[in-house]
Design an enzyme around this catalytic site. Sequence first.
Site, PDB file in Angstrom:
ATOM      1  CG  HIS A 432      -1.801   1.138   1.395  1.00 23.26           C
ATOM      2  ND1 HIS A 432      -3.144   1.078   1.125  1.00 23.26           N
ATOM      3  CD2 HIS A 432      -1.572   2.401   1.820  1.00 23.26           C
ATOM      4  CE1 HIS A 432      -3.696   2.256   1.361  1.00 23.26           C
ATOM      5  NE2 HIS A 432      -2.756   3.082   1.789  1.00 23.26           N
ATOM      6  CD  GLU A 433       1.559   3.763   3.699  1.00 20.48           C
ATOM      7  OE1 GLU A 433       1.881   4.828   3.124  1.00 20.48           O
ATOM      8  OE2 GLU A 433       0.491   3.615   4.306  1.00 20.48           O
ATOM      9  CG  HIS A 436       0.309   6.180  -0.866  1.00 22.47           C
ATOM     10  ND1 HIS A 436      -0.776   6.641  -1.560  1.00 22.47           N
ATOM     11  CD2 HIS A 436      -0.185   5.624   0.277  1.00 22.47           C
ATOM     12  CE1 HIS A 436      -1.879   6.380  -0.875  1.00 22.47           C
ATOM     13  NE2 HIS A 436      -1.543   5.765   0.236  1.00 22.47           N
ATOM     14  CG  HIS A 439       0.558   8.365  -7.437  1.00 21.63           C
ATOM     15  ND1 HIS A 439      -0.720   8.511  -6.928  1.00 21.63           N
ATOM     16  CD2 HIS A 439       0.595   9.163  -8.537  1.00 21.63           C
ATOM     17  CE1 HIS A 439      -1.406   9.344  -7.700  1.00 21.63           C
ATOM     18  NE2 HIS A 439      -0.622   9.753  -8.672  1.00 21.63           N
TER      19      HIS A 439
END
Length: 647
Positions: A432-433, A436, A439
């Site tokens: 998940h992290e 980010h 991105h």
Amino acid sequence: MKRSSFAVLALAGSWYLRPALVQGLARRAAQGVARLVLLSLALTAGAARAADESSTDRWNLADLYPDMATWEADATRLEAQLQAMGRCKGRLGASAARFKQCLDLQADINKRFARLAVYSGQLLAGDTGVASSLALTQKTEVLGARLSEAFSFVGPEVLRMGRPKVQRFIAQQRGLAIYRHPLDQILHAAPHTLSDAGEALIAQFALMNSAGGNTYQILANADLPWPTLKLSSGQEVRLDGSAYTLHRAAPNADERKRVMDAFFGAFKAFERTLGVTLYSQLKEDAVYAKVRNYPDAMTHALDANRLPVAVMDALIAQTNKSLPTLHRYFKLRARMLAVAPMRYSDIYPPLVKSDIKFPLATAKQLVLEAVAPLGADYVAALRSGFDKRWMDAYPRPNKQSGAHMAGAAYDVHPYVLMNYNDDYESLSTLAHEWGHAMHSHLANRKQAFVNADYATFIAEIASTVNEELLLQRMLGAAKSDDERLLYLGSALENLRGTFFRQAMFAEFERRIHAEVDRGEPLTGEQLSKAYCEILHRYHGTQEGVMEIDPAYCVEWAYIPHFYYGFYVYQYATSISAGSLFAKRITAGEPGALQRYTALLEAGGSGYPYELVKAAGVDLATPAPYQALVAHMNAIMDEIETLLAKRR
């Protein structure tokens, strides 16, 4: 949890931090998903791991500044730039060349400030017990306030120039094209911008902003008298927010209920006071909407990124149509936990217990394999981040709890904070992290600084895609039905917490804001009544799906997001979009990967709704929400098939 990013509104003349909603504690409290690694657990695990931890598992802040003297020198340069920025006041419209010179200077100031702030923030996160690190973050905050003051003239001057002159300057001066979208954001606000005197008056009132939210933060996090509860083990615990998050998932059903009874009993005792603090925030939002010529607070909040109200309408409408799927999940949960009747206190324990361990090295490799469908360049960049110490991995004493990503150091790289503890939840959080982080990495690499930072509306899409890809990777290699159930059960709970729970919060927000917009009063008791109706409907009490104690209707007082004005719905929209992107990419749909990559690389170069729509998902229509619900039903179909094999 969401990135911890500096959304530097370079041209609007303001700055603010998006601190992942109080560094993520708030988000996971609101979702009801136990992603956070609690600080108390972090200290214990950190002590046990200290002997194994190496420097390669700690981030390298020297990539930002090799020492404090270098940081101080950069801060000094920033202060000198602020002096130069003052000479732009009243001269932005003098010529296209002068316009570009001033905008370039402002962008460089903001870029330098972001780097300074990432350093101070991550230095403190690594060890919250160091007084000098706290002092450095406070110094950064002072610098940020000076930036806001120094840039305050930019927005009004651009508005006075007007769209025709701005467009003429862009056409005349090479290099101004990168400012097209940030300038459009300012010009879009023209109908909602007051005279200089009016804006000056509003600026003065900014000192009083968020009084209700600030009071809530102190009361809920420091002054609330938390109850003490004796557990079945004989241990006595002070049932604050962290202890509640831990013990609400206790294996014993009666103990879970006692935990919830005691915790919400503490909030019930302050229902009147907490009603006043939230009502204060709602009134503030209503006043600002009215003063800025918006029909209501929701339209005002959404218009900051030109998000159509139809997005909120579609989300809430489709969620309500899909409540039978949520109720199906609760029935399945009751069956798997062997509880009858199903109570509200039964929604947090894991569906499947597992002792499977995923050491960090294994976890990194699993994530790399999982994201392979995103292409070789994506995998190579992620591997480089793993190898070059972009992450602080393990818990230790005084380290900030939870997980976050800080991606605003444009010329450096993102930083990821984890509190990794070898379980599947940690593995999922890792994916998940780093979603980010990738991105931010891709946006920073593709866009100019002023267009790199992406809106919250987009932020959770990349993290959700990575989680979904990880799920598919783990299911493909599961060695037993029990292991498969572990991954499927985790995915189900994530869908409940991120989609249905956040949509429920959004519906509550929409209702209470609308009442205040109409000039109606709201007390703590009235807030509990409104929340209770929605809570019961979502959880199927009328249909006999779940029992909810009336005392739990004060849960609204536990959710800090309601002080942030229409924020949480973006988790529901993001997981809907992310799930659909992942499905299309893994199915090999022509153009799906290219459109998704373009979305990541776009950063904040356009309005977020339009960027997501251009990538193939229209969040103002039913389709993405229907697809997510179909995905949830498919997961439950597989779980029920696996359970049937055990009979």
